[in-house]
Enzyme design. Structure first.
Site, short mmCIF file in Angstrom:
data_model
loop_
_atom_site.label_atom_id
_atom_site.label_comp_id
_atom_site.label_asym_id
_atom_site.label_seq_id
_atom_site.Cartn_x
_atom_site.Cartn_y
_atom_site.Cartn_z
N SER A 146 30.01 -28.58 31.90
CA SER A 146 30.30 -29.87 31.51
C SER A 146 29.91 -30.44 32.70
CB SER A 146 31.78 -30.02 31.07
OG SER A 146 31.84 -31.52 31.19
N TYR A 159 40.78 -29.52 32.02
CA TYR A 159 39.64 -29.25 31.37
C TYR A 159 38.30 -28.92 32.15
CZ TYR A 159 35.43 -30.17 28.81
OH TYR A 159 34.07 -30.18 28.05
#
Length: 254
Positions: A146, A159
């Site tokens: 990400s 996350y």
């Protein structure tokens, strides 16, 4: 397109979102694609739709983030692949499956922290570990990370930490598996228009998300899938150990 003809790929989380886009793209390139999903019906639908479009695919159902997940996934993969002529071995592994975990540090409890790490970091580690005897020399591993790993993102700290761990795994595996001719790279998407981001249906929220990119739009799954297809091909034979940003130039000026 036939850059991947004769090769077998496994895409975790391939039944929906970015993973589905990747599975469809690899199939169009000629690969036989194992479409993994937690929901057998969703994985099966995606595999059947790929076949209706002229590709080759089969479903693999397994829940990640639980004890024995990697072993269960590979057992399902082996069973599915056995139905194809010469069915054994793997050329391309795409670790895409993952879950979100919003929240600043004071908002994330231990259960949520453990869950997101189990799915996003531990699962790909052991999927690779138990898959190495199936992965052929000269193969490809692509980890879907990400863009939050290159900026401060307090709103989803746990996350972001899992994806940072995935980037480190990418770098380490690239050196470990280099002698076998296996490349290992990570792709770092930004905000992508999938069902995991239902808030994009709000016009003002979508406009704000679009403004992060220099192209003033949010990504579609195909934008990420095309990058993965490149890394999975022979064209990327000299690229390994890289965290390749695929966020549309998000936050370049920050």
């Amino acid at each position: 397109m036939s850059r991947l003809t004769g090769r077998t790929a496994l895409v975790t989380g391939g039944s929906r979102g970015i993973g589905r886009g990747i599975a469809e793209r690899l199939a169009r390139e000629g690969a036989l694609v194992a479409v993994h999903g937690r929901d057998p019906e969703a994985a099966g639908r995606t595999a059947k739709e790929i076949e209706r479009d002229g590709g080759r695919a089969f479903a693999v159902a397994a829940e990640l983030g639980v004890p024995g997940d990697a072993e269960a996934l590979w057992a399902a993969f082996d069973a599915g692949l056995a139905g194809y002529e010469g069915g054994h071995g793997l050329d391309i592994l795409v670790n895409n499956a993952g879950i979100g975990q919003p929240g600043r540090i004071h908002e994330v409890d231990e259960a949520a922290y453990d869950r997101v790490f189990a799915v996003n970091a531990r699962a790909p580690f052991f999927v690779v570990r138990h898959g190495l005897d199936r992965l052929r020399d000269g193969g490809r591993i692509v980890n879907v990370s990400s863009g939050v790993t290159r900026v401060a993102f307090p709103e989803a700290v746990a996350y972001a930490m899992t994806k940072g761990a995935l980037n480190t795994l990418t770098l380490t595996l690239a050196q470990e598996l280099g002698p076998r001719g296996i490349t290992v790279n990570a792709v770092l998407p930004g905000i992508v228009a999938t069902d995991i981001n239902p808030w994009l249906a709000d016009p003002s929220a979508r406009a704000r998300a679009s403004s992060y990119s220099v192209f003033d739009r949010v990504a579609e799954p195909a934008d990420v899938a095309d990058v993965v297809a490149f890394l999975a091909s022979d064209d990327a034979r000299w690229v390994t150990g890289q965290n390749l940003d695929a966020s549309g130039g998000s936050n370049l000026g920050v």
